[in-house]
Motif scaffolding. Structure first.
Motif, PDB file in Angstrom:
ATOM      1  N   GLN A 268      -6.538 -22.828  44.696  1.00  0.00           N
ATOM      2  CA  GLN A 268      -7.076 -24.013  45.360  1.00  0.00           C
ATOM      3  C   GLN A 268      -8.602 -24.051  45.357  1.00  0.00           C
ATOM      4  O   GLN A 268      -9.255 -23.009  45.508  1.00  0.00           O
ATOM      5  CB  GLN A 268      -6.574 -24.095  46.806  1.00  0.00           C
ATOM      6  CG  GLN A 268      -5.244 -24.816  46.969  1.00  0.00           C
ATOM      7  CD  GLN A 268      -4.092 -24.084  46.333  1.00  0.00           C
ATOM      8  OE1 GLN A 268      -4.198 -22.894  46.030  1.00  0.00           O
ATOM      9  NE2 GLN A 268      -2.989 -24.751  46.097  1.00  0.00           N
ATOM     10  N   VAL A 269      -9.148 -25.246  45.206  1.00  0.00           N
ATOM     11  CA  VAL A 269     -10.592 -25.454  45.302  1.00  0.00           C
ATOM     12  C   VAL A 269     -10.985 -25.384  46.778  1.00  0.00           C
ATOM     13  O   VAL A 269     -10.434 -26.122  47.601  1.00  0.00           O
ATOM     14  CB  VAL A 269     -10.997 -26.818  44.717  1.00  0.00           C
ATOM     15  CG1 VAL A 269     -12.478 -27.101  44.975  1.00  0.00           C
ATOM     16  CG2 VAL A 269     -10.691 -26.868  43.228  1.00  0.00           C
ATOM     17  N   PRO A 270     -11.915 -24.517  47.140  1.00  0.00           N
ATOM     18  CA  PRO A 270     -12.322 -24.453  48.550  1.00  0.00           C
ATOM     19  C   PRO A 270     -13.122 -25.676  48.968  1.00  0.00           C
ATOM     20  O   PRO A 270     -13.895 -26.216  48.179  1.00  0.00           O
ATOM     21  CB  PRO A 270     -13.178 -23.181  48.611  1.00  0.00           C
ATOM     22  CG  PRO A 270     -13.669 -22.984  47.219  1.00  0.00           C
ATOM     23  CD  PRO A 270     -12.600 -23.516  46.306  1.00  0.00           C
ATOM     24  N   TRP A 271     -12.892 -26.121  50.195  1.00  0.00           N
ATOM     25  CA  TRP A 271     -13.719 -27.200  50.740  1.00  0.00           C
ATOM     26  C   TRP A 271     -13.975 -26.966  52.218  1.00  0.00           C
ATOM     27  O   TRP A 271     -13.225 -26.278  52.893  1.00  0.00           O
ATOM     28  CB  TRP A 271     -13.121 -28.579  50.468  1.00  0.00           C
ATOM     29  CG  TRP A 271     -11.718 -28.825  50.925  1.00  0.00           C
ATOM     30  CD1 TRP A 271     -10.568 -28.606  50.217  1.00  0.00           C
ATOM     31  CD2 TRP A 271     -11.304 -29.373  52.192  1.00  0.00           C
ATOM     32  NE1 TRP A 271      -9.472 -28.969  50.964  1.00  0.00           N
ATOM     33  CE2 TRP A 271      -9.890 -29.451  52.175  1.00  0.00           C
ATOM     34  CE3 TRP A 271     -11.990 -29.811  53.326  1.00  0.00           C
ATOM     35  CZ2 TRP A 271      -9.156 -29.935  53.258  1.00  0.00           C
ATOM     36  CZ3 TRP A 271     -11.246 -30.301  54.411  1.00  0.00           C
ATOM     37  CH2 TRP A 271      -9.856 -30.363  54.363  1.00  0.00           C
ATOM     38  N   PHE A 272     -15.068 -27.530  52.683  1.00  0.00           N
ATOM     39  CA  PHE A 272     -15.572 -27.272  54.032  1.00  0.00           C
ATOM     40  C   PHE A 272     -16.140 -28.568  54.589  1.00  0.00           C
ATOM     41  O   PHE A 272     -16.377 -29.524  53.848  1.00  0.00           O
ATOM     42  CB  PHE A 272     -16.705 -26.227  54.006  1.00  0.00           C
ATOM     43  CG  PHE A 272     -16.465 -25.055  53.099  1.00  0.00           C
ATOM     44  CD1 PHE A 272     -16.030 -23.844  53.596  1.00  0.00           C
ATOM     45  CD2 PHE A 272     -16.690 -25.159  51.732  1.00  0.00           C
ATOM     46  CE1 PHE A 272     -15.813 -22.757  52.766  1.00  0.00           C
ATOM     47  CE2 PHE A 272     -16.475 -24.075  50.876  1.00  0.00           C
ATOM     48  CZ  PHE A 272     -16.038 -22.876  51.399  1.00  0.00           C
ATOM     49  N   TRP A 273     -16.417 -28.565  55.890  1.00  0.00           N
ATOM     50  CA  TRP A 273     -17.122 -29.708  56.471  1.00  0.00           C
ATOM     51  C   TRP A 273     -17.849 -29.274  57.736  1.00  0.00           C
ATOM     52  O   TRP A 273     -17.512 -28.261  58.355  1.00  0.00           O
ATOM     53  CB  TRP A 273     -16.165 -30.859  56.777  1.00  0.00           C
ATOM     54  CG  TRP A 273     -15.429 -30.726  58.080  1.00  0.00           C
ATOM     55  CD1 TRP A 273     -15.782 -31.257  59.292  1.00  0.00           C
ATOM     56  CD2 TRP A 273     -14.199 -30.009  58.315  1.00  0.00           C
ATOM     57  NE1 TRP A 273     -14.855 -30.910  60.258  1.00  0.00           N
ATOM     58  CE2 TRP A 273     -13.878 -30.154  59.679  1.00  0.00           C
ATOM     59  CE3 TRP A 273     -13.348 -29.256  57.496  1.00  0.00           C
ATOM     60  CZ2 TRP A 273     -12.744 -29.580  60.242  1.00  0.00           C
ATOM     61  CZ3 TRP A 273     -12.218 -28.682  58.064  1.00  0.00           C
ATOM     62  CH2 TRP A 273     -11.936 -28.845  59.415  1.00  0.00           C
ATOM     63  N   THR A 274     -18.851 -30.049  58.110  1.00  0.00           N
ATOM     64  CA  THR A 274     -19.529 -29.859  59.392  1.00  0.00           C
ATOM     65  C   THR A 274     -19.948 -31.221  59.930  1.00  0.00           C
ATOM     66  O   THR A 274     -20.393 -32.085  59.173  1.00  0.00           O
ATOM     67  CB  THR A 274     -20.757 -28.935  59.261  1.00  0.00           C
ATOM     68  OG1 THR A 274     -21.411 -28.837  60.542  1.00  0.00           O
ATOM     69  CG2 THR A 274     -21.755 -29.438  58.245  1.00  0.00           C
ATOM     70  N   ASP A 275     -19.772 -31.417  61.230  1.00  0.00           N
ATOM     71  CA  ASP A 275     -20.192 -32.642  61.910  1.00  0.00           C
ATOM     72  C   ASP A 275     -21.362 -32.314  62.821  1.00  0.00           C
ATOM     73  O   ASP A 275     -21.253 -31.438  63.688  1.00  0.00           O
ATOM     74  CB  ASP A 275     -19.049 -33.224  62.755  1.00  0.00           C
ATOM     75  CG  ASP A 275     -17.893 -33.710  61.901  1.00  0.00           C
ATOM     76  OD1 ASP A 275     -18.164 -34.352  60.876  1.00  0.00           O
ATOM     77  OD2 ASP A 275     -16.729 -33.452  62.257  1.00  0.00           O
ATOM     78  N   GLN A 276     -22.483 -32.993  62.605  1.00  0.00           N
ATOM     79  CA  GLN A 276     -23.661 -32.823  63.450  1.00  0.00           C
ATOM     80  C   GLN A 276     -24.246 -34.199  63.737  1.00  0.00           C
ATOM     81  O   GLN A 276     -24.547 -34.948  62.801  1.00  0.00           O
ATOM     82  CB  GLN A 276     -24.685 -31.925  62.745  1.00  0.00           C
ATOM     83  CG  GLN A 276     -24.166 -30.514  62.480  1.00  0.00           C
ATOM     84  CD  GLN A 276     -25.075 -29.714  61.571  1.00  0.00           C
ATOM     85  OE1 GLN A 276     -26.298 -29.826  61.649  1.00  0.00           O
ATOM     86  NE2 GLN A 276     -24.493 -28.902  60.704  1.00  0.00           N
ATOM     87  N   PHE A 277     -24.367 -34.519  65.022  1.00  0.00           N
ATOM     88  CA  PHE A 277     -24.762 -35.861  65.445  1.00  0.00           C
ATOM     89  C   PHE A 277     -23.805 -36.860  64.790  1.00  0.00           C
ATOM     90  O   PHE A 277     -22.593 -36.671  64.878  1.00  0.00           O
ATOM     91  CB  PHE A 277     -26.234 -36.121  65.126  1.00  0.00           C
ATOM     92  CG  PHE A 277     -27.166 -35.167  65.835  1.00  0.00           C
ATOM     93  CD1 PHE A 277     -27.326 -35.231  67.210  1.00  0.00           C
ATOM     94  CD2 PHE A 277     -27.845 -34.171  65.133  1.00  0.00           C
ATOM     95  CE1 PHE A 277     -28.157 -34.337  67.886  1.00  0.00           C
ATOM     96  CE2 PHE A 277     -28.677 -33.277  65.794  1.00  0.00           C
ATOM     97  CZ  PHE A 277     -28.835 -33.361  67.174  1.00  0.00           C
ATOM     98  N   ASP A 278     -24.299 -37.872  64.095  1.00  0.00           N
ATOM     99  CA  ASP A 278     -23.423 -38.861  63.473  1.00  0.00           C
ATOM    100  C   ASP A 278     -23.319 -38.647  61.969  1.00  0.00           C
ATOM    101  O   ASP A 278     -23.023 -39.577  61.218  1.00  0.00           O
ATOM    102  CB  ASP A 278     -23.921 -40.284  63.769  1.00  0.00           C
ATOM    103  CG  ASP A 278     -25.349 -40.512  63.285  1.00  0.00           C
ATOM    104  OD1 ASP A 278     -26.050 -39.526  62.992  1.00  0.00           O
ATOM    105  OD2 ASP A 278     -25.772 -41.681  63.212  1.00  0.00           O
ATOM    106  N   VAL A 279     -23.554 -37.433  61.527  1.00  0.00           N
ATOM    107  CA  VAL A 279     -23.572 -37.125  60.098  1.00  0.00           C
ATOM    108  C   VAL A 279     -22.463 -36.123  59.770  1.00  0.00           C
ATOM    109  O   VAL A 279     -22.305 -35.113  60.455  1.00  0.00           O
ATOM    110  CB  VAL A 279     -24.938 -36.544  59.678  1.00  0.00           C
ATOM    111  CG1 VAL A 279     -24.891 -36.036  58.248  1.00  0.00           C
ATOM    112  CG2 VAL A 279     -26.031 -37.587  59.846  1.00  0.00           C
ATOM    113  N   LYS A 280     -21.719 -36.432  58.705  1.00  0.00           N
ATOM    114  CA  LYS A 280     -20.679 -35.514  58.236  1.00  0.00           C
ATOM    115  C   LYS A 280     -21.070 -34.990  56.856  1.00  0.00           C
ATOM    116  O   LYS A 280     -21.318 -35.764  55.929  1.00  0.00           O
ATOM    117  CB  LYS A 280     -19.320 -36.207  58.144  1.00  0.00           C
ATOM    118  CG  LYS A 280     -18.198 -35.280  57.619  1.00  0.00           C
ATOM    119  CD  LYS A 280     -16.861 -35.989  57.534  1.00  0.00           C
ATOM    120  CE  LYS A 280     -16.241 -36.176  58.899  1.00  0.00           C
ATOM    121  NZ  LYS A 280     -15.784 -34.897  59.504  1.00  0.00           N
ATOM    122  N   LEU A 281     -21.123 -33.683  56.741  1.00  0.00           N
ATOM    123  CA  LEU A 281     -21.334 -33.018  55.462  1.00  0.00           C
ATOM    124  C   LEU A 281     -19.992 -32.465  54.997  1.00  0.00           C
ATOM    125  O   LEU A 281     -19.350 -31.697  55.710  1.00  0.00           O
ATOM    126  CB  LEU A 281     -22.350 -31.885  55.595  1.00  0.00           C
ATOM    127  CG  LEU A 281     -22.470 -30.903  54.424  1.00  0.00           C
ATOM    128  CD1 LEU A 281     -22.901 -31.605  53.148  1.00  0.00           C
ATOM    129  CD2 LEU A 281     -23.432 -29.768  54.764  1.00  0.00           C
TER     130      LEU A 281
END
Length: 374
Positions: free
Chosen positions: A287-300
């Protein structure tokens, strides 16, 4: 009859147990967790839950009735102290032992601590509950560490009206996982919300009403090492997530196959993979790894592993707060980080999973429809 014993009741351990039943595995399953709680999600602990937007019941992966209905023996507040490979059983801190036919180590990781007192850390539900209570009382918050956890806590604290300072020892934020353009974007984002960011900061005691450190984790390899299994910044596994013992697997934050990955996606997918192998339908973990982070109103959102990149191209304009950075190594597309551009993220994941070539000029050209390339 001995069946599967899973040591660690986090996301990976839970998923392995649930997926075994979904795969039709009919023998006994024992899920052992050191914490007194039902298995729970970690991402909300530094986001919605600690911000007071979620109740505790919302972080649990399943209600208690789920385990009984699926014939999963859940032992909470229990610690495994040793593995007897010859006799195939695990020893318990409370006394006695549990036999296994197959053992899954999903023992996770623990926080790195600073060498001085008075610091709070966020890894467990109890940690989050304690920090949430403190945030209701204090005004000044200092965060040591400019990675995902530190910056998420900083954004939550600032959203609650606290005075917030972030100290990062490196010359930019999130340096291990993102390019300089994204580091700069997040420094400006936090500054625009009133967070003071200090880069190149020396590690030392900090003065504040509340000091929270997020400086990474260490994989829990002690059980595996004492049992004679190979460890190297994680429990070493093969493409099927097996250790050197054919009856023992390792998954999640504690497992290392080439690299060790700390993410919910990795924990879930590895839990599914190992359950398939045990149920007699083994497939390599690809599987291809994926991640995320939410800070204020921004999603990476991040897909792939960007370490070792030698070129980046930007798609979109950082000033619009909607852009992506594509990473290349030796001309090959290896990863993409997307800020408020979910379409790029999904397209990038598909291209990586299908090993579809992507040229840097294609990535930078917004007239190229990435989703049609895969």
């Amino acid at each position: 009859m001995p069946g599967v014993v899973i040591v660690g009741a986090g996301q990976a351990g839970f998923q392995a147990a649930a997926s075994l039943r979904q795969q039709g595995y009919g023998e006994s399953i024992t899920l052992i967790g050191a914490e007194p709680h039902l298995p729970y999600q970690r991402p909300p602990l530094s986001k919605e839950f600690v911000a007071g937007k979620q109740e505790e019941r919302h972080v649990f992966l399943r209600p208690e009735s789920f385990y009984a209905a699926n014939r999963i023996d859940l032992l909470t507040g229990e610690t495994v102290t040793g593995i007897e490979r010859a006799g195939r059983h695990v020893r318990l801190a409370s006394g006695g032992s549990i036999p296994y036919k197959t053992l899954i180590l999903a023992v996770g990781a623990r926080i790195r601590e600073l060498p001085f007192p008075g610091v709070s850390y966020l890894r467990t539900l109890d940690d989050s509950v304690a920090i949430k209570a403190r945030l209701e009382e204090v005004q000044d918050v200092t965060v040591v560490g400019g990675g995902f956890i530190g910056l998420e806590i900083a954004s939550v604290a600032r959203g609650l009206g606290k005075s917030v300072k972030v100290f990062e020892a490196q010359p930019r934020l999130m340096p291990r996982v993102v390019s300089p353009v994204i580091s700069d974007f997040y420094r400006e984002l936090h500054a625009s919300h009133g967070v003071e960011v200090v880069l190149g900061a020396e590690v030392g005691p900090r003065s504040a009403d509340l000091v929270i450190a997020g400086i990474g984790v260490l994989p829990n390899v002690e059980l595996a090492r004492e049992a004679g299994l190979a460890v190297d910044n994680g429990i070493v596994v093969d493409e099927y997530l097996r250790t050197g013992d054919e009856n023992i697997y390792a998954i999640g934050d504690c497992a290392r196959r080439g690299v060790r990955i700390e993410s919910v996606q990795n924990a879930v997918d590895q839990g599914v993979c190992v359950s398939s192998a045990i149920a007699g339908k083994p497939e390599p973990y690809t599987q291809v790894p994926w991640f995320w982070t939410d800070q204020f109103d921004v999603k990476l959102q991040m897909a792939g592993l960007s370490s070792g990149y030698d070129r980046t191209v930007t798609r979109g304009n950082p000033e619009s707060r909607k852009f992506s950075v594509f990473y290349f190594r030796d001309g090959r597309f290896i990863a993409v980080d997307s800020i408020n551009r979910p379409g790029d993220h999904l397209a990038g994941r598909k291209l990586l999973a299908n090993r579809v070539p992507l040229a840097p000029d294609q990535a930078a050209d917004e007239s190229v429809e990435l989703k049609k390339l895969g």
